[in-house]
Design an enzyme around this catalytic site. Structure first.
Site, PDB file in Angstrom:
ATOM      1  CG  PHE A 166       0.234   4.880   3.546  1.00 31.61           C
ATOM      2  CD1 PHE A 166      -0.903   5.106   4.318  1.00 31.61           C
ATOM      3  CD2 PHE A 166       0.653   3.569   3.358  1.00 31.61           C
ATOM      4  CE1 PHE A 166      -1.595   4.048   4.899  1.00 31.61           C
ATOM      5  CE2 PHE A 166      -0.034   2.512   3.920  1.00 31.61           C
ATOM      6  CZ  PHE A 166      -1.156   2.751   4.689  1.00 31.61           C
TER       7      PHE A 166
ATOM      8  CB  THR B  75      -0.941   0.029   1.217  1.00 35.31           C
ATOM      9  OG1 THR B  75      -1.803  -1.111   1.168  1.00 35.31           O
ATOM     10  CG2 THR B  75      -1.801   1.284   1.205  1.00 35.31           C
TER      11      THR B  75
END
Length: 298
Positions: free
Chosen positions: A198, A196
């Site tokens: 960010f 992921t």
């Protein structure tokens, strides 16, 4: 709603470097907190230590930074398996905050339960829906009933508080440690290529840096045949690492284009391309030009 404090991490930095607070969405132990603990280093921000602070929603993370309750905030914008995280991406065009860095977190899910509980005792498994979707193989293998929760670490926290011995949670190894749960299985995600990305947000623009950069912008064009292609042609010769469209919230059947460019907005070629987009677009905003993540954390 006020946030709750998470972890504190000290770093060996000059005494003049400040101790900074980084906001994230979720509970301590969430992958967002792992991002928050590592984002300043990834972005090259000098600091003597980090305090993380969790908030229930992405909007509250942004408000905490805008209001000075936190120095920085992290928002997840895309996952390598699930794609774009649209709620966070839409927020980037609405806030006046600047993207000043990015951090990529390796998502490694664990199955956890109360101490002494065995896999054979478990009937239900609780986690955020995307985490459940990423662990369908293990859920089917043990015949577990998936139960959606608000977030991964919150599911682990709730399980520890309830004391249910026929339930398990899916979350990070850090969450198991924080809430006193035993890890029954590690790396349970169906696909190991699970990361992921960010973005790190701040009230100010990033300081000048020699680190390799990305530049992110959002723009809209007139609803005229061929005009979108003409606008994108202004970026020819540049490496676009991401491009996608999102519906505008203020105009039906009109779209915003989100683009990530490899390069610094101060570079002459990038600056010239951005100027061309700004001339053609009916709306345009440079979300940030910031150091790109050099390595994966977590």
């Amino acid at each position: 709603m006020n946030g709750h404090q998470g972890a504190q991490v000290d770093e060996q930095r000059p005494e003049t470097a400040p101790h900074l607070t980084v906001a994230f969405q979720g509970n301590p132990g969430a992958y967002g907190e792992i991002a928050a603990l590592n984002a300043l280093k990834s972005a090259g921000v000098p600091h003597s230590g980090v305090t993380t602070r969790g908030y229930p929603t992405f909007h509250e993370v942004a408000r905490a930074v805008e209001g000075g309750e936190a120095d920085y905030g992290t928002l997840p914008v895309e996952n390598s398996l699930m794609g774009a995280i649209h709620q966070a991406i839409d927020l980037l065009s609405e806030t006046e905050l600047h993207v000043v860095g990015e951090v990529v977190v390796r998502v490694s899910h664990c199955l956890m339960a109360l101490p002494g509980v065995q896999v054979e005792d478990v009937r239900r498994v609780i986690s955020q829906q995307p985490a459940l979707d990423q662990c369908t193989g293990l859920i089917r293998k043990y015949g577990l009933q998936p139960v959606p929760g608000h977030d991964t670490a919150g599911s682990a926290k709730d399980l520890a508080a309830r004391g249910a011995r026929d339930e398990a949670a899916i979350a990070s190894a850090r969450a198991a440690e924080l809430y006193g749960l035993d890890i029954l299985a590690r790396e349970i995600e169906d696909e190991p290529f699970n990361f992921t990305r960010f973005m790190l947000l701040a009230r100010h623009e990033p300081a000048s840096s020699d680190m390799p950069h990305k530049t992110s912008l959002v723009f809209a064009v007139r609803h005229t045949p061929g005009f979108l292609v003409e606008t994108l042609n202004e970026l020819r010769g540049l490496n676009l690492s991401r491009i996608e469209s999102r519906p505008r919230r203020d105009r039906a059947w009109s779209y915003l284009m989100y683009v990530d460019i490899e390069g610094n907005a101060r570079d002459p070629q990038v600056a010239q391309a951005l100027a061309g987009v700004l001339r053609k677009a009916s709306y345009a905003k440079i979300i940030g030009s910031y150091p790109r993540a050099a390595e994966t954390v977590g």
